[in-house]
Design a protein around this motif. Sequence first.
Motif, short mmCIF file in Angstrom:
data_model
loop_
_atom_site.label_atom_id
_atom_site.label_comp_id
_atom_site.label_asym_id
_atom_site.label_seq_id
_atom_site.Cartn_x
_atom_site.Cartn_y
_atom_site.Cartn_z
N GLN A 31 0.81 -1.22 0.00
CA GLN A 31 0.00 0.00 0.00
C GLN A 31 0.85 1.28 0.00
O GLN A 31 0.59 2.22 -0.74
N GLU A 32 1.87 1.28 0.84
CA GLU A 32 2.72 2.47 0.99
C GLU A 32 3.34 2.88 -0.36
O GLU A 32 3.35 4.05 -0.73
N ASN A 33 3.82 1.86 -1.11
CA ASN A 33 4.41 2.15 -2.43
C ASN A 33 3.36 2.66 -3.41
O ASN A 33 3.64 3.53 -4.25
N VAL A 34 2.15 2.09 -3.30
CA VAL A 34 1.06 2.52 -4.18
C VAL A 34 0.78 4.01 -3.94
O VAL A 34 0.72 4.81 -4.87
N ILE A 35 0.66 4.37 -2.67
CA ILE A 35 0.32 5.77 -2.34
C ILE A 35 1.44 6.71 -2.81
O ILE A 35 1.18 7.78 -3.36
N ASN A 36 2.69 6.27 -2.66
CA ASN A 36 3.81 7.10 -3.15
C ASN A 36 3.71 7.34 -4.65
O ASN A 36 3.94 8.45 -5.14
#
Length: 340
Positions: A153-158
């Motif tokens: 998720q964190e990479n997606v949001i970035n």
Amino acid sequence: MDYNQIREVAKEILTPTCLVCRECNGVACRGQVPGVGGKGTGNSFIRNYDFLTRVKVVMDTIYEHGDQDTEVEFFGHDFAAPIFVAPIGGMDVNYKNLITEAEYTDRVVKGAVAAGIAAFTGDGANDDYFNAPLAAIADVKGMAIPTLKPWKQENVINKIRIIEDLNVPAFAMDIDSAGLTHLAKSGKPVYSKTVDDFREIVQSTDLPFIIKGVMSVEGAIKAADSGCYGIVVSNHGGRCLDNTLATCEVLHSISLAVGDRVKIFVDGGIRTGADVFKALALGADGVLIGRTFTIMAFGGGIDGVELYANKLIAELKDTMLMTGCKSIKDITYDKVVVVK
Ligand SMILES: Cc1cc2nc3c(=O)[nH]c(=O)nc-3n(C[C@H](O)[C@H](O)[C@H](O)COP(=O)(O)O)c2cc1C
């Protein structure tokens, strides 16, 4: 160059990676993943194509004469037709580095915009798959739809923060890439996602979010429950799972279930404007086309992509003319019959 000349040039460049077959139906390239084919026996790709040949168009020219209008609106933007270039990533592994990721995306993104439509762009094991298209997207003032892999998720949001700055109209995620095991092997794990994960993505941005890779009514309902803008009924061109139904085979039941809640796109084996018509009649609001746009990008560059898009639009108009349809909303389920 005309359409056939562009295909001849593409054939010289692409053979043996892609044979630029007369019918792009997944037979000659079966099993070629990486490459351009479908996974395993290749029959998910082949079935996508074959099913469309069983959808027949109902002719009717008894109606008041008038022009055929293919224009549509998605995400607050007008498009010349409900046709998009599908995301195709991996020029290195799939197309033997014949051109770079940046060259390829420059051709499809700009060719699509020249024809009044838009291209989805890809993502993958190599960061370049996501980063290389960004320059072309900036050149067309953001008019493309980046497609993210289902990363953590964190990479997606970035990545969403990066594309927001480019002013894109929407973004997508090919959730069926959860089955692309080579990503995990190359140190870039991808994940299946929950409805809550999708909700978090929807709530993280004002950009419309499209979930690509839905193949069942149950999956479509779960996707719609997340509040996404749309779904793409897709089996990734038959590349992530062997032996699926055809995308257009599951399309109508999905459209009955969620068509009033989300926009429905479909891809897989769509090659002509008549195929676009069939997909719309079966319940799609728009279509994506992959491999045959890639052939035109290799053989004719930006102009080849624009020419093919215009050819598709002309064929769609022609089919509408012969079926009593003046606008896209006239293309309803009763305009086709599925035969055995
Ligand atoms: C070589 C290749 C690479 C692809 N890369 C991506 C990708 O990076 N992201 C994605 O969402 N889909 C990807 N796809 C799937 C396409 O977007 C699309 O779903 C499929 O090709 C549609 O079927 P068609 O090629 O028969 O029109 C790829 C397909 C191929 C053939």
